[in-house]
Design a protein around this motif. Sequence first.
Motif, PDB file in Angstrom:
ATOM      1  N   MET A  47      99.326 -11.756  18.316  1.00  0.00           N
ATOM      2  CA  MET A  47      99.409 -12.349  16.983  1.00  0.00           C
ATOM      3  C   MET A  47      98.218 -11.976  16.102  1.00  0.00           C
ATOM      4  O   MET A  47      98.392 -11.764  14.902  1.00  0.00           O
ATOM      5  CB  MET A  47      99.490 -13.865  17.153  1.00  0.00           C
ATOM      6  N   GLN A  48      97.028 -11.900  16.644  1.00  0.00           N
ATOM      7  CA  GLN A  48      95.853 -11.531  15.848  1.00  0.00           C
ATOM      8  C   GLN A  48      96.002 -10.116  15.293  1.00  0.00           C
ATOM      9  O   GLN A  48      95.680  -9.859  14.144  1.00  0.00           O
ATOM     10  CB  GLN A  48      94.584 -11.631  16.700  1.00  0.00           C
ATOM     11  N   GLY A  49      96.517  -9.212  16.074  1.00  0.00           N
ATOM     12  CA  GLY A  49      96.718  -7.842  15.602  1.00  0.00           C
ATOM     13  C   GLY A  49      97.844  -7.763  14.575  1.00  0.00           C
ATOM     14  O   GLY A  49      97.758  -7.006  13.613  1.00  0.00           O
ATOM     15  N   LEU A  50      98.879  -8.547  14.765  1.00  0.00           N
ATOM     16  CA  LEU A  50      99.980  -8.562  13.808  1.00  0.00           C
ATOM     17  C   LEU A  50      99.545  -9.140  12.471  1.00  0.00           C
ATOM     18  O   LEU A  50      99.975  -8.668  11.415  1.00  0.00           O
ATOM     19  CB  LEU A  50     101.152  -9.363  14.374  1.00  0.00           C
ATOM     20  N   ALA A  51      98.665 -10.125  12.498  1.00  0.00           N
ATOM     21  CA  ALA A  51      98.166 -10.721  11.254  1.00  0.00           C
ATOM     22  C   ALA A  51      97.364  -9.715  10.445  1.00  0.00           C
ATOM     23  O   ALA A  51      97.311  -9.807   9.215  1.00  0.00           O
ATOM     24  CB  ALA A  51      97.310 -11.943  11.569  1.00  0.00           C
ATOM     25  N   LEU A  55      99.060 -10.056   6.699  1.00  0.00           N
ATOM     26  CA  LEU A  55      98.375 -10.628   5.542  1.00  0.00           C
ATOM     27  C   LEU A  55      98.250  -9.643   4.373  1.00  0.00           C
ATOM     28  O   LEU A  55      98.546 -10.012   3.231  1.00  0.00           O
ATOM     29  CB  LEU A  55      97.013 -11.182   5.949  1.00  0.00           C
ATOM     30  N   PRO A  56      97.839  -8.392   4.596  1.00  0.00           N
ATOM     31  CA  PRO A  56      97.816  -7.472   3.452  1.00  0.00           C
ATOM     32  C   PRO A  56      99.207  -7.172   2.894  1.00  0.00           C
ATOM     33  O   PRO A  56      99.359  -6.947   1.699  1.00  0.00           O
ATOM     34  CB  PRO A  56      97.159  -6.210   3.979  1.00  0.00           C
ATOM     35  N   THR A  87      92.163 -12.226   5.060  1.00  0.00           N
ATOM     36  CA  THR A  87      91.946 -10.859   5.536  1.00  0.00           C
ATOM     37  C   THR A  87      90.504 -10.634   5.987  1.00  0.00           C
ATOM     38  O   THR A  87      90.234  -9.666   6.683  1.00  0.00           O
ATOM     39  CB  THR A  87      92.296  -9.821   4.443  1.00  0.00           C
ATOM     40  N   TRP A  88      89.612 -11.508   5.601  1.00  0.00           N
ATOM     41  CA  TRP A  88      88.213 -11.419   6.064  1.00  0.00           C
ATOM     42  C   TRP A  88      88.165 -11.440   7.595  1.00  0.00           C
ATOM     43  O   TRP A  88      87.392 -10.715   8.219  1.00  0.00           O
ATOM     44  CB  TRP A  88      87.416 -12.577   5.474  1.00  0.00           C
ATOM     45  N   LEU A  89      89.017 -12.274   8.191  1.00  0.00           N
ATOM     46  CA  LEU A  89      89.017 -12.429   9.644  1.00  0.00           C
ATOM     47  C   LEU A  89      89.929 -11.439  10.357  1.00  0.00           C
ATOM     48  O   LEU A  89      89.698 -11.113  11.514  1.00  0.00           O
ATOM     49  CB  LEU A  89      89.462 -13.853  10.006  1.00  0.00           C
ATOM     50  N   GLY A  94      88.273  -7.814   5.448  1.00  0.00           N
ATOM     51  CA  GLY A  94      88.962  -7.762   4.167  1.00  0.00           C
ATOM     52  C   GLY A  94      88.999  -6.384   3.563  1.00  0.00           C
ATOM     53  O   GLY A  94      88.863  -6.232   2.355  1.00  0.00           O
ATOM     54  N   GLY A  95      89.216  -5.366   4.380  1.00  0.00           N
ATOM     55  CA  GLY A  95      89.227  -3.995   3.862  1.00  0.00           C
ATOM     56  C   GLY A  95      87.856  -3.579   3.389  1.00  0.00           C
ATOM     57  O   GLY A  95      87.717  -2.985   2.329  1.00  0.00           O
ATOM     58  N   PHE A  96      86.845  -3.919   4.191  1.00  0.00           N
ATOM     59  CA  PHE A  96      85.441  -3.626   3.875  1.00  0.00           C
ATOM     60  C   PHE A  96      85.044  -4.255   2.546  1.00  0.00           C
ATOM     61  O   PHE A  96      84.402  -3.638   1.704  1.00  0.00           O
ATOM     62  CB  PHE A  96      85.172  -2.116   3.885  1.00  0.00           C
TER      63      PHE A  96
END
Length: 139
Positions: A47-51, A55-56, A87-89, A94-96
Amino acid sequence: MAGRARTAFRRWRARRPFWGGLLLTLGGAEVLLTEKASMKVVLHIGMQGLAGYLLPAVMLLCGLLLLFNPAQRLFYSIVGVLVSLGTWLTSNLGGFLIGLLLGVTGSCLAFGWLPDQEPRRGLRRRRHAGPPATGPTTS
């Protein structure tokens, strides 16, 4: 022909939170493009990888919905700012930070946009119009 298209685009843009939706869409695209994990790794992590991809994608969707369905701008902008902060997490900080900042800025612009506000006049038009008329003053 080009003048009519430009006028039509300006009229279309004035009736929606254009810059907010555009920034949120660009933020979501930037976070998606900086995601480097392959789908094999994402499925293995769970789930963490899917998020990290979900999210983006929701950011991108909210940005597009702001552009094409401005009646629900408050809901889309609130979801957009929450997902952008998420997306920070989940997605490389958050995309740098670039995608995160674009998403939050775009969501805030869309939240503050008012549909019945009169469009601002350009600086050139203000100069040619002269000083604003004032009524008689009494002491």
